[in-house]
Design an enzyme around this catalytic site. Structure first.
Site, PDB file in Angstrom:
ATOM      1  N   THR A  80       0.867  -1.187   0.000  1.00 28.49           N
ATOM      2  CA  THR A  80       0.000   0.000   0.000  1.00 28.49           C
ATOM      3  C   THR A  80       0.902   1.234   0.000  1.00 28.49           C
ATOM      4  OG1 THR A  80      -0.251  -0.269   2.407  1.00 28.49           O
ATOM      5  CG2 THR A  80      -2.037  -1.086   1.013  1.00 28.49           C
ATOM      6  N   LYS A 101       3.938  -7.066   4.037  1.00 28.56           N
ATOM      7  CA  LYS A 101       3.729  -5.656   3.722  1.00 28.56           C
ATOM      8  C   LYS A 101       3.421  -4.918   5.021  1.00 28.56           C
ATOM      9  CE  LYS A 101       0.375  -3.480   3.362  1.00 28.56           C
ATOM     10  NZ  LYS A 101      -0.359  -2.524   4.270  1.00 28.56           N
ATOM     11  N   THR A 104      -0.497  -1.572   9.955  1.00 25.59           N
ATOM     12  CA  THR A 104      -1.201  -2.576   9.165  1.00 25.59           C
ATOM     13  C   THR A 104      -0.168  -3.431   8.525  1.00 25.59           C
ATOM     14  OG1 THR A 104      -3.334  -2.026   8.559  1.00 25.59           O
ATOM     15  CG2 THR A 104      -1.891  -2.077   6.746  1.00 25.59           C
ATOM     16  N   GLU A 163       6.162   4.624   7.352  1.00 26.87           N
ATOM     17  CA  GLU A 163       5.798   5.904   6.737  1.00 26.87           C
ATOM     18  C   GLU A 163       6.588   7.048   7.369  1.00 26.87           C
ATOM     19  OE1 GLU A 163       1.233   4.520   5.703  1.00 26.87           O
ATOM     20  OE2 GLU A 163       1.617   5.817   7.429  1.00 26.87           O
ATOM     21  N   ASN A 213      -0.158  10.555   6.076  1.00 27.41           N
ATOM     22  CA  ASN A 213      -1.437  10.135   6.629  1.00 27.41           C
ATOM     23  C   ASN A 213      -2.492  11.206   6.591  1.00 27.41           C
ATOM     24  OD1 ASN A 213      -1.289   7.248   7.788  1.00 27.41           O
ATOM     25  ND2 ASN A 213       0.706   8.148   8.241  1.00 27.41           N
ATOM     26  N   THR A 235      -6.770  10.828  -0.240  1.00 33.16           N
ATOM     27  CA  THR A 235      -6.895  11.810  -1.328  1.00 33.16           C
ATOM     28  C   THR A 235      -5.685  11.836  -2.226  1.00 33.16           C
ATOM     29  OG1 THR A 235      -6.047  13.511   0.173  1.00 33.16           O
ATOM     30  CG2 THR A 235      -8.433  13.293   0.000  1.00 33.16           C
TER      31      THR A 235
END
Length: 393
Positions: free
Chosen positions: A146, A172, A183, A266, A388, A393
């Site tokens: 992702t 992942k 996640t 991230e 995040n 979007t």
């Protein structure tokens, strides 16, 4: 562990189904299949808001036997009501038809945006057309990504007296990474012949020390899934000391994948390992390690290379673990900053140099016992907030 040729008896395939927006611009569906029934074990999220694929897969896993895994990225199929579970079952049926097995022998997993209905018809169509081949694990690792910046996969082999067994893992994860579980999706395949009961024990133990010992942002996902399948295609059944060797290799694969997830978190620029020593109980050691790795104050200090070591000891102290600060110590890299209840003369530049590294070792001795634990965390950056804030979007 040695690098491996491919795990025997497994084939894989991927497809572009346009799961997220209907545009098949990237592979987002993967299928893992065994040519025979597998002993299977799994660990799932402890989030009380649990995604439909986890519900269905736990039910299918009750007998401890699976033939395949059907997984998609781009949509979590979480918080999608009763239709979410129906869609997860439909995914299993499509995969079972492609593999040639019972739907109850298929696990399903999903990752992506929460609260959006799963485009199950597109996924089913893609699964039915997937070509299954051995060795295409890199494609699987890419298909389940992702916000990951790179695929995560590892293959190792274990030579035993009766022959060599192989272990292959893909994973992942980049955000919503936190213990219980971190996640993330992780799938580990082996051609060793291992009993279901032993495999379940090994998987619980390995996950506790690896995937449940990493944190990026303190958020536990709705979809976290670790599945391990052993099909016995090598013809080698580890027993006695060799079964213990197999368990160690399995844990090693899980640790490598877990650390790759943390390093690819991230907005992450640094990873730190917290080693706890001197704890009264094993649970105290784990609790202290995880509290330090999830402390926002520790994470921001590391990001800014701020030698504010007191945040580390304070986090251990509030963890709920027993601490005797008169015997406690803190070491950052090679620099001892606190020992025997008192601060050492602080070389701020030396601590800054350690915090400037990409990988930072931190050791805390709680001063009350002999138990130990490790956990891995990351710095907290402005880039994490940006990723995040813009996720949907």
């Amino acid at each position: 562990m040695a690098m491996t040729h491919d795990v025997l008896g497994f084939t894989v395939g991927t497809a572009a189904a346009g799961v997220r927006d209907g545009t098949p611009s990237r592979t987002d569906v993967a299928l893992i299949a065994s040519d025979r029934i597998c002993a299977a074990a799994g660990v799932f999220t402890t989030n009380q808001v649990i995604a439909a694929p986890c519900v269905v897969t736990r039910r299918h896993l009750e007998q401890g036997r699976l033939r395949g895994i059907d997984v998609n990225s781009g949509n979590a199929n979480a918080c999608t009501g009763e239709q979410g579970e129906r869609h997860a079952v439909m995914m299993a049926r499509a995969a079972a038809q492609r593999i040639g097995c019972d739907p109850y022998e298929v696990a399903v997993a999903s990752t992506g945006v929460i609260g959006v209905p799963l485009p199950v018809e597109r996924i089913m169509k893609a699964v039915k057309g997937i070509g299954l081949r051995p060795g295409e694990w890199s494609d699987v690792a890419k298909a389940i990504m992702t916000t990951d910046t790179k695929p995560k996969l590892l293959g190792v082999e274990l030579p035993l007296r009766a022959g060599t067994v192989h272990v292959r893992g893909v994973a992942k994860g980049a955000g919503m990474i936190h213990p219980n579980m971190a996640t993330m999706l992780a799938f580990v395949m082996t051609d060793a012949d291992v009993e279901v009961s032993a495999l379940r024990h090994f998987v619980r133990h390995a996950s506790e020390r690896t995937f449940n010992a990493i944190s990026v942002d303190g958020d536990t996902s709705t979809n976290d899934t670790l599945l391990v399948l052993a099909n016995g295609a090598s013809g080698v059944k580890p027993e006695g000391d060799e079964l213990a060797q197999f368990a160690n290799v399995l844990e090693g694969v899980c640790e490598t994948l877990a650390r790759e997830i943390v390093a690819d978190g991230e907005g992450v620029t640094k990873v730190f390992e917290v080693s706890i020593r001197g704890a009264e109980t094993a649970e105290d050691a784990r609790r202290a390690a995880r509290t330090v790795t999830t402390s926002s104050l520790v994470k921001t200090a590391i990001h800014g290379s701020d030698p504010n070591w007191g945040r580390i000891l304070a986090a251990a102290g509030r963890s709920g673990a027993k601490v005797d600060q008169t015997h406690a110590s803190v070491r950052i890299g090679e620099v001892v900053v606190f020992a025997a209840g008192a601060p050492r003369p602080l070389d701020r530049d030396a601590v800054r140099r350690v915090f400037d590294r990409k990988e930072i070792p931190i050791e805390v001795d709680l001063g009350v016992g002999a138990e130990t634990a490790r956990a891995w965390g990351t710095d907290l950056s402005e880039e994490y907030v940006r990723i995040n804030a813009d996720y949907t979007t």
